[in-house]
Enzyme design. Structure first.
Site, short mmCIF file in Angstrom:
data_model
loop_
_atom_site.label_atom_id
_atom_site.label_comp_id
_atom_site.label_asym_id
_atom_site.label_seq_id
_atom_site.Cartn_x
_atom_site.Cartn_y
_atom_site.Cartn_z
N LYS A 1 -1.58 -3.40 -5.26
CA LYS A 1 -0.51 -4.08 -4.51
C LYS A 1 0.63 -3.11 -4.33
O LYS A 1 1.17 -2.57 -5.31
CB LYS A 1 -0.05 -5.30 -5.30
CG LYS A 1 1.22 -5.93 -4.78
CD LYS A 1 1.57 -7.16 -5.59
CE LYS A 1 2.96 -7.64 -5.26
NZ LYS A 1 3.29 -8.88 -5.94
C1 R5P Z 1 7.24 -7.85 -8.47
O1 R5P Z 1 6.81 -6.93 -9.11
C2 R5P Z 1 6.52 -9.10 -8.40
O2 R5P Z 1 5.18 -8.87 -8.73
C3 R5P Z 1 6.54 -9.86 -7.09
O3 R5P Z 1 5.59 -10.85 -7.22
C4 R5P Z 1 6.22 -9.02 -5.91
O4 R5P Z 1 7.25 -8.13 -5.66
C5 R5P Z 1 5.82 -9.80 -4.65
O5 R5P Z 1 6.79 -10.62 -4.25
P1 R5P Z 1 7.70 -10.35 -2.98
O6 R5P Z 1 6.84 -10.64 -1.79
O7 R5P Z 1 8.79 -11.32 -3.16
O8 R5P Z 1 8.14 -8.91 -3.00
#
Ligand code: R5P
Length: 261
Positions: A173
């Protein structure tokens, strides 16, 4: 691949389209009561019908999510610092693999912070987690977290994503950036993008679309869904892009229509 791990991967990335809409709601593990997630159970309940996968912490999962759901869970298993800490995202393993199994997860998620003074700690933590998770056929989603002062360009994100894969990530991710093809092409495992800070809905939809065009298999999106002026309409619009090949204009029209309903 072991049947169990393969089955879990197929629950996270839907075989029908080869894509996934992961809903990230783990923000509280370092941000506390993030806007939109003050009552995570209530927010998640309305969004869950449209998510392929949910990414919470174990605290929210146990206390706020109904165990009758059949949505696969990718459990956040790293942490250790808060938004107030100058060494933000100096993380280690916070959940045992036994507890993750007890929670019947499809996968676990761990952040690495490449380029910080504590990158070694996070890489060693990841390696330990991969050893433990592989023993039970549990995929590890590695979040290439971007700490303060680190760039979000293709050079940095391809370095971090490739490192994540080299150390055993089953899914990476990361963040979307210019020349995102480079990040995808040099990473041997599937990539999903985080949404990042809240932006106008058309921009978030375009980013999701552009990421898929560049080869990402989906999104693991949080704030751009649950902080939208209409989170239920927004997740459905993102879904149109992920699973129905809608373009950003079509998806935004869909969003506006859903907002009226
Ligand atoms: C951050 O490390 C978290 O895993 C969040 O879940 C991630 O950043 C994804 O969320 P967003 O789309 O709000 O950035």
């Amino acid at each position: 691949m072991d049947w169990g791990k393969s089955n879990r991967m197929n629950r996270i990335i839907r075989p029908k389209t080869g894509r996934t809409l992961m809903l990230a709601v783990d923000h509280g593990y370092f941000l506390g009561p993030t806007t939109g997630l003050e009552k995570p159970g209530e927010m998640v309940k309305q969004l869950l019908p449209y998510a392929d996968c949910l990414m919470p912490t174990r605290g929210v999962l146990r206390n706020c999510i109904d165990s009758k759901i059949d949505t696969p869970i990718v459990l956040r298993v790293s942490g250790g610092t808060s938004i107030l800490n100058k060494n933000l995202l100096h993380e280690g393993i916070t959940v045992s693999i036994e507890d993750a199994i007890r929670l019947n997860v499809a996968g676990v998620a761990f952040s690495i912070t490449v380029g910080t003074d504590w990158e070694r700690d996070t890489i060693l933590g990841l390696s330990q987690l991969v050893d433990e998770a592989e023993e039970f056929g549990i995929p590890v989603v590695v979040v290439t977290a971007v700490g303060k002062g680190l760039g979000k360009d293709a050079r940095y994100l391809s370095l971090a994503s490739r490192m994540a894969a080299e150390h055993g990530a089953s899914i990476v991710k990361t963040y979307f950036c210019e020349n995102f093809e480079k990040v995808v092409d040099t990473c041997p495992v599937p990539i999903v993008i985080a949404g990042g800070k809240k932006m106008p809905e058309p921009d978030a939809l375009k980013m999701a679309y552009d990421a898929l065009q560049a080869g990402a298999v989906g999104v693991d999106m949080g704030r751009n869904i649950f902080q939208s002026k209409d989170p239920v309409a927004m997740i459905q619009a993102v879904r149109e892009i992920i699973h129905k090949d809608a373009n950003p204009k079509e998806a935004y029209e869909f969003f506006k229509q859903k907002c009226k309903e």
